[in-house]
Scaffold this motif. Structure first.
Motif, PDB file in Angstrom:
ATOM      1  N   TRP A 328       0.928  -1.164  -0.013  1.00 38.34           N
ATOM      2  CA  TRP A 328      -0.112   0.040  -0.087  1.00 38.34           C
ATOM      3  C   TRP A 328       0.994   1.089  -0.031  1.00 38.34           C
ATOM      4  O   TRP A 328       0.531   2.167  -0.712  1.00 38.34           O
ATOM      5  CB  TRP A 328      -0.866  -0.038   1.452  1.00 38.34           C
ATOM      6  N   ARG A 329       1.935   1.335   0.723  1.00 40.20           N
ATOM      7  CA  ARG A 329       2.865   2.366   1.041  1.00 40.20           C
ATOM      8  C   ARG A 329       3.604   2.509  -0.533  1.00 40.20           C
ATOM      9  O   ARG A 329       3.741   3.652  -0.936  1.00 40.20           O
ATOM     10  CB  ARG A 329       4.053   2.360   2.044  1.00 40.20           C
ATOM     11  N   ARG A 332       1.428   4.040  -3.201  1.00 41.05           N
ATOM     12  CA  ARG A 332       1.278   5.514  -3.008  1.00 41.05           C
ATOM     13  C   ARG A 332       2.372   6.571  -3.342  1.00 41.05           C
ATOM     14  O   ARG A 332       2.240   7.458  -3.933  1.00 41.05           O
ATOM     15  CB  ARG A 332       0.694   5.706  -1.361  1.00 41.05           C
ATOM     16  N   THR A 337       1.608  10.099  -4.206  1.00 41.93           N
ATOM     17  CA  THR A 337       0.526  10.490  -3.439  1.00 41.93           C
ATOM     18  C   THR A 337       0.971  11.013  -2.013  1.00 41.93           C
ATOM     19  O   THR A 337       1.757  10.557  -1.222  1.00 41.93           O
ATOM     20  CB  THR A 337      -0.626   9.515  -3.156  1.00 41.93           C
TER      21      THR A 337
END
Length: 590
Positions: A328-329, A332, A337
């Motif tokens: 997830w990191r 991003r 983001t």
């Protein structure tokens, strides 16, 4: 025999082994295990010849005043079932074929009576098996003072009373010993005939039936008279020996398969423990690959509830270390983001706390020391930060108990540790309310609101955690519960998840007396808390919820499988018990 073909399937769960042993004993004492033996031995004298020999010996003992026939009875205990038996067998009472002996306890005031060389049994020494030794010892003087007698080897021992499951348990005495009044020894006539072992197996099979009737209100437990009235399905002596041989053979088969089942379960548990340890200790970039490998093994290794429990624990450990959101990191970051770091979130909380202190809405607390390296259990991902629980939850405290007059039939719901069940609030369990006015004045310090996180601080066990639901606008609790009320209410799910993982318990200093582990309120304030950015907190909790749903699904599959196994087991038991011919005993329906 064909029954053995089904043992492997029926012993997939360890508890089935005991049921199988019960089935074997039930078949044995109905003559169903030796039907073929009777066909091959048609000229064996019936049980009447055995009874004639027993009566002859009994008369000799009575005439020589060695035996007084006090418990010799033809009355059968009516609540014990007497299934149909072969025509060469005969139902008799225990009192008809055996002498009943018991002991006594000498005065405890005379310590000289104890600690001698003579073995002395109490009800706690009785287990389902053979007795070769016991803890108690008594002196010759103690034996004489209580009229105790040395019981002969191969007496069948049955517990008249005892705690828990002790009552009505039976054992075969394989050593010379005396006993107290909580036990009765069944000494069959015709020494060395092998009758003892048959009676032992018969009573072992009736164990639960005897316990049930002695537990009824009209009963006063088990006594010598009731033991004497227990029915014995008596086969000819030679068939008794054949029955004992078959039972021993089948028991050995069951125990061997049971041992293999336990070994298989232990190997699975060891694999799960090792795999989860490697997963939680792996480098962040390796976690996803190891997790993918583990997922492929779910159907093979996660077939026991204990392993699902370990899986849940492993998921929580991965969550609070940030290993569930590694991809997830990375995504991003690839998408560039932006995300507010946890340090900024912590500064905002600190500023809000200072304003509330100035406004007199919360109390100023004593500053806590910086988190030392020894307190940090693992390295955090980029953007996370370590803080103390007090940094995000001001005025952490615990509840208290109001005087009895302030407990009411309705009012403010009042929580105790037993209301935390399965890591949720279960207020339907022994619910209590307290007076509204007392709650808002004397117990003002421990007013709880929906969204607050609570944790038990008195154990064992520690680690019970819950979030206050919105069933009531306000709640209160007793002193065994501490509460965490984050300034930013959006943090409650993360705090709950971290406390649920329980890793802080390995580092925290506990207080309390022997056998009781307590966490002080002060220590609750100092708990180190890994704080992720808020957006990542949400991602972690979504992932945890998804995986916990998977765990629940795996548990349901286990329960369904066990239900099918139990139904299969019961079907096999029913078919075998109702069978009347050798062909029917093959369990084809199973």
């Amino acid at each position: 025999m064909q029954l053995l073909e089904h043992f492997k399937g029926l012993t997939l769960h360890p508890k089935n082994a005991e049921e199988l042993k019960g089935l074997i004993l039930q078949l044995a004492v109905q003559g169903k295990l030796t039907k073929k033996w009777r066909e091959e031995n048609p000229n064996v004298p019936s049980a009447n010849k055995l009874l004639f020999e027993i009566e002859k010996e009994k008369e000799e003992l009575i005439s020589s005043k060695v035996y007084n026939a006090k418990y010799d009875t033809d009355f059968f205990e009516p609540l014990i079932a007497r299934p149909e038996i072969p025509s060469t067998w005969k139902y008799v009472t225990i009192g008809k074929i055996a002498e009943l002996l018991t002991g006594a306890t000498p005065s405890r005031a005379k310590s000289a009576y104890f600690g001698g060389e003579i073995k002395w049994m109490v009800s706690g020494d009785i287990h389902q098996g053979y007795i070769y030794d016991c803890e108690g010892r008594i002196t010759e003087e103690g034996m004489n003072a209580s009229n105790c007698k040395i019981l002969p080897i191969d007496s069948v021992m049955i517990a008249l009373n005892g705690q828990g499951k002790t009552r009505a348990t039976v054992a075969l005495l394989k050593t010379e010993a005396a006993c107290n009044q909580s036990l009765v020894a069944i000494k069959p006539y015709l020494n060395n005939s092998g009758l003892s072992e048959y009676i032992y197996y018969l009573l072992k099979g009736k164990y639960y039936q005897i316990r049930d009737i002695t537990g009824q209100k009209q009963r006063r437990g088990l006594n010598m008279t009731l033991v004497s009235q227990l029915p014995i399905a008596l086969p000819p002596l030679s068939e008794q020996k054949a029955i004992v041989e078959v039972v021993n053979q089948l028991f050995a088969e069951v125990e061997q398969l049971e041992a293999l089942t336990k070994e298989r379960i232990q190997l699975k548990a060891d694999f799960v423990t090792s795999a989860l340890n490697q997963l939680t200790q792996a480098a962040e970039q390796d976690t996803a690959n190891r997790w993918a490998i583990l997922q492929k093994q779910f159907g093979t290794f996660f077939t026991e509830k204990e392993n699902i429990k370990k899986l849940r624990e492993g998921i929580l450990q991965l969550a609070v270390q940030g290993k569930l959101t590694h991809h997830w990191r990375a995504l991003r970051q690839a998408q560039r983001t932006s995300m507010e770091p946890a340090s900024t979130l912590l500064e905002k909380i600190k500023a809000e706390k200072e304003q509330l202190i100035k406004a007199g809405k919360i109390k100023k607390e004593k500053p806590l020391p910086e988190i030392s390296e020894d307190e940090i259990p693992y390295e955090l991902p980029e953007g996370w930060v370590w803080c103390r629980m007090q940094d995000v939850c001001p005025n952490i405290s615990s509840g208290s108990t109001p005087p009895k007059p302030y407990f009411k039939d309705n009012g403010v719901p009042y929580l105790k540790v037993y209301n935390i069940r399965n890591q949720k609030i279960d207020f339907n369990y022994r619910r209590q309310f307290i007076d509204i006015k007392y709650h808002s004045t004397k117990l003002k310090r421990s007013i709880l609101k929906p969204g607050d996180v609570i944790m038990n601080i008195v154990g064992p066990p520690l680690g019970k955690v819950a979030i206050i639901p919105d069933d009531f606008p306000e709640w209160n609790c007793n002193q065994a519960i501490s509460f965490f009320q984050p300034l930013d209410r959006k943090l409650n799910n993360w705090i709950y998840t971290y406390l649920l993982a329980g890793s802080f318990l390995d580092k925290i200093e506990l207080i309390g007396t022997a056998g009781q582990d307590n966490i002080s309120v002060t220590k609750s304030k100092t708990i180190p808390l890994p704080l992720p950015p808020f957006e990542e907190q949400k991602a972690i909790i979504e992932k945890v919820n998804s995986l916990m749903t998977l765990c629940h699904k795996l548990e349901q599959e286990i329960e369904t499988h066990q239900t099918v196994q139990e139904q299969w087991m019961q079907s096999c038991l029913r078919d075998v018990v109702e069978a009347k011919t050798p062909d029917e005993l093959r369990l084809n329906s199973c």
